[in-house]
Each structure stands twice: as C-alpha cells, then as structure tokens.
Design a protein around this motif. Sequence first.
Motif, PDB file in Angstrom:
ATOM      1  N   PHE A 284       0.831  -1.210   0.000  1.00 53.92           N
ATOM      2  CA  PHE A 284       0.000   0.000   0.000  1.00 53.92           C
ATOM      3  C   PHE A 284       0.865   1.260   0.000  1.00 53.92           C
ATOM      4  CE2 PHE A 284      -2.400   3.316   2.288  1.00 53.92           C
ATOM      5  CZ  PHE A 284      -3.521   3.404   1.477  1.00 53.92           C
ATOM      6  N   GLU A 285       1.878   1.291   0.859  1.00 53.29           N
ATOM      7  CA  GLU A 285       2.723   2.483   0.952  1.00 53.29           C
ATOM      8  C   GLU A 285       3.542   2.692  -0.320  1.00 53.29           C
ATOM      9  OE1 GLU A 285       2.475   4.761   3.193  1.00 53.29           O
ATOM     10  OE2 GLU A 285       1.002   3.578   4.293  1.00 53.29           O
ATOM     11  N   MET A 286       3.982   1.614  -0.953  1.00 54.19           N
ATOM     12  CA  MET A 286       4.714   1.763  -2.210  1.00 54.19           C
ATOM     13  C   MET A 286       3.811   2.311  -3.317  1.00 54.19           C
ATOM     14  SD  MET A 286       7.923   1.209  -2.057  1.00 54.19           S
ATOM     15  CE  MET A 286       8.204   1.102  -3.831  1.00 54.19           C
ATOM     16  N   SER A 287       2.554   1.891  -3.324  1.00 52.26           N
ATOM     17  CA  SER A 287       1.620   2.433  -4.315  1.00 52.26           C
ATOM     18  C   SER A 287       1.366   3.915  -4.058  1.00 52.26           C
ATOM     19  CB  SER A 287       0.299   1.656  -4.288  1.00 52.26           C
ATOM     20  OG  SER A 287      -0.417   1.872  -3.083  1.00 52.26           O
ATOM     21  N   LYS A 288       1.269   4.297  -2.791  1.00 47.10           N
ATOM     22  CA  LYS A 288       1.104   5.707  -2.446  1.00 47.10           C
ATOM     23  C   LYS A 288       2.331   6.516  -2.845  1.00 47.10           C
ATOM     24  CE  LYS A 288      -2.966   6.096  -0.508  1.00 47.10           C
ATOM     25  NZ  LYS A 288      -3.996   7.034  -1.045  1.00 47.10           N
ATOM     26  N   LEU A 289       3.503   5.941  -2.614  1.00 51.31           N
ATOM     27  CA  LEU A 289       4.742   6.637  -2.965  1.00 51.31           C
ATOM     28  C   LEU A 289       4.838   6.839  -4.470  1.00 51.31           C
ATOM     29  CD1 LEU A 289       7.571   7.701  -2.122  1.00 51.31           C
ATOM     30  CD2 LEU A 289       8.407   5.369  -2.433  1.00 51.31           C
ATOM     31  N   THR A 290       4.474   5.833  -5.224  1.00 46.90           N
ATOM     32  CA  THR A 290       4.578   5.899  -6.679  1.00 46.90           C
ATOM     33  C   THR A 290       3.562   6.860  -7.283  1.00 46.90           C
ATOM     34  OG1 THR A 290       5.325   3.597  -6.732  1.00 46.90           O
ATOM     35  CG2 THR A 290       4.571   4.545  -8.800  1.00 46.90           C
ATOM     36  N   ASN A 291       2.357   6.869  -6.733  1.00 46.29           N
ATOM     37  CA  ASN A 291       1.268   7.627  -7.360  1.00 46.29           C
ATOM     38  C   ASN A 291       1.031   9.001  -6.753  1.00 46.29           C
ATOM     39  OD1 ASN A 291       0.673   5.403  -9.069  1.00 46.29           O
ATOM     40  ND2 ASN A 291      -0.510   4.439  -7.443  1.00 46.29           N
TER      41      ASN A 291
END
Length: 520
Positions: A291-298
């Motif tokens: 979840f946090e990686m998706s937030k970081l990317t987007n």
Amino acid sequence: MAASESTPTREEEEGEQLEEDRFVSSHHPSAPPDELFDISTTVDPSYVISLIRKLLPVEPKNVDNTEIRGSNCNNEVVNSSNDSCKSMDIVDDPTKSDFRGEGDEDSHKEEIARLSAGEEVWEECGCVLWDLAANQTHAELMVQNFVLEVLLANLMVTQSVRVTEICLGIMGNLACHEVPLKHIVSSNGLIAVIVDQLFLDDTQCLCEAFRLLSSGLQGGECIKWAEALQFEHILSRILWVMENTLNPQLIEKSVGLLLSMLESQKEVEHILLSPLMKLGLSSVLVNLLTFEMSKLTNDRIPERYPVLDVILRALEALCVIDVCSQEICSNKEIFQLVCDLIKFPDKVEVSTSCVTAGLLIANILSDVPELASSISQVLTPQGYPDLPFLQGLFDIFPFTSDDSEAQCALWNVIARFLVRVREDEMSASNLRQYVFILLSKSDVIEDDLFDHQFDEKKENESLATSGRKSDARTLALRRITSILNKWNALKDSCEKDMMEDYATNEKICKLLDICHGHTM
C-alpha cells in the motif's frame, strides 16, 4: 454572627477567581524559592501539584446532575447530601412528577454551563501537565505527587475520548523517563488499564496508547509490559488496527510498537513474536508495504514517508530473527517491492527508507543466496542485473556517509549482481549501458573508497595476516575492472559516436586506477 463568618468575603471570592485564572494562563509562571521542595525546577512545584488536583476525575451523580472534583470550589468535593441536591431527590422519587418548573430549568442550564467550564479547565490543566511531563524533573515531581493515581482514576470512569487521550499522552511523556516509568510499572493495575485502551476506536487515543506501550517495551521492566500484551485477543487487535486504519500516524505508531518488541530484550521477542507470526504478522506487513509503495509511486505524500520507513525497519529487524527470517527472506513479493524502492528516482525524499531497503536486500540475499539468480531472471530476461536497480544502489551511497553497515550492505548487493554480468557474452550495445552507469557513478565510488580508506587498510592488514583478502567491496571492484577492461577491448570495433559522449579514455582510466588502488 456564625453565619456571617462562614460567608466568603468579596476579597476571598476575587482571590478564588484569580486562582482559577492562573490555571488557564498561556505560560508557566516562574517559581519563587520554596524550601518545602527538594527538586530543582523552573516551575513552582505547588503550581504543578495544583494542576494535578484540578485533574481529579468527574463523577456522575445521575443523568442531570454531576459533581466535578478538583475543577471548582477550590478543590473541595461537593457534598451530595446537602440541600442543593433536593431537585435530584425529587426526580428520583417515583411518586412525584418529573416536570421541571422555570426555576428548575434555569438551574439545570447553570449546572450544564458549570460542567462545561469545568471540563475546559480540566482539559487546559491536562494539556499543561502533558507538556510539563516531557521534562524529567517535572515528571518526577508529578509521580511523587500521585499524578498516576489521578490519571488511573480518570481512565476508570471517563466517557470522554479527549480525557482519555490526555491521560495517555501525559503517561506517554512520563514513560520517557526512567523513574516515572518505574512508577507506572509499580502502580497496581495501571498497565492492564493502559492495554485496555487498545480496544478504543478513537485514532488519537490509539496513537497515544501505542506510543506509551512502545516506551514501556523499551524500558528496563519490559517483560511486564510484554506479559500484559501476550494474550491472543490483544495481539489480534494490534494487527487489526495496523492493517485496517487509514490514518498514517496510527499506522506509524502501531508498527512502531512492533519495532519496539523486536528491539527489546530477547525475552520480549520470545513472548510476543511467535504468536504474532502465527496470527499473520508477515502478511500484514507485506500488505502495508504494498500500500505504501503504491502511495509513494502515485501520490508522494510527505506525511506517509515515515510510515514507509518504519515498515521497512520492522521487516529488516524480522529478517535477522531465527523464528521468522525464512518466512520474510523467501517472500519474493517483499523482495520485489524493496527492489522497486531502490529504483525510485527521487531518493532524497525517502533516503532513509532506501538505505533500509538496501540493508534488507543484503540480508535476504545472505540468508537465501539462491534468490540472487531467480530474482535477476525476473528483473531482466537475459538474467543480467536490472540497470535502474544497479544505478539505484549507487545513488544511495551519498545517504550512508555515517553508516558503515549500510555501505557494506550496498557493496554486498552490488557484488552479487555484478557477478551475474557476463560481459564476455554481451554485445557491445548491451555492455556500454553498464559502462555508462559505472562511469557516471565513478565519483560516488571514489568518495566512498576515500572516506573509508583507513578502515579498509586496517581490514586488509587483518585479512593479510590470515592469508585472505576478499570481501564484497573488493569483489565488486574487481568485477567493475573486468567490465571496463572488456569494454576497452571492444572499443576499437565500436562506432566512434558510441564512444565519445561518455566513455572517454580519461574517464575509464580514472575509474580503473581507483579500482586497482583498492584491490591490490
């Protein structure tokens, strides 16, 4: 005459009003010299004690009438048996009407206003004590004057989440100091009441509860805190909050509690870690990291960066613990996510997380070396190291200037991946991409080697004594040398415009000299 003596004078009433105004002051008054207290503080001890008295808990008398201890009447307890409670007696009498006259309504409104004012005083005094508890001297004075007993009493009776938050916040600051933390542990039933607050649904209360529990697990009597947390329903609740909350601060605090368990004494790890793993801790952390990686990317929301960091720190701590290292290190999803972070372009914003990711990758490859082959084949069809990944590893070095462990970990990963570069089997066009990255990072390589040349010299002397001179850094430098030498051998057959932009003889010779100087 007796009646007149018991009636407060106007001067006394004004004095009482000034005393109340003192507690809502926006600053802390300076302390006059007082020989009654053997504690050095910039705040008058009697002021701190009076604040504690103001926090004596609210106790309901019935639906419509509540007495407040400590927030009115100069800290005197209202006597519920006096004439002022006749209206309550009427309501409680089933033979009489509950109809309120106009005078009763006015009295009821005045009572509500009085209660509201009392709650405001309680909150303001509580917030002052919350701030004061951050100071060791003030904290010790507070526990000596029964603040823990007052806070426990409030937690036992309050229906207000704000009161609960302030109580937990005060204790969270107290727990940062050794002596007050011991008082918390020795207070009968207090730890159990604190743990019970984990079942509240208020975000701020939960944040303060997690913070307080984390401090307890880091203290000298951490075993007692671990024993209070060891029950399945409590550990399940911690994991549930961790996985289901959308609040970044609450995720950070809940994972921070896990990190405190991992960084505490071995006994704490033994008590809590195995049950948590059985309840699905690793899958919860994988979901959080995803979840946090998706937030970081987007989205790239700065307030979420500390959340990513604490999740990675927890995973890095878990992967070196026997009971869970295999489960963490063999998880390809975790490996792929941290590799994606290494390739993240704007590393300045998440530099600490990238360093932790480098450590995590090194630990995983050390524990499960066969992953180096399988993962590299996932990254590139040819089985070569992914170029953005290799570049990302070098990009992290500037953030590790004071962390020799992280530097060694990065060199370890670089060496493992460069070993898989088959320069003799590559076309010139493929090889030049590796040469370009290595030359573009030559300053980074040189700075790292220069900063640690003295430590490396001592290490080499020790290795020479035992007849060995081989480590990850040395292996990586030798692989870099081999790749550059292969490029030099191919350059005559390459087109001229393929060479001149970046792979000049001067740059190649410089990097070769750097590598030779630290591998001889």
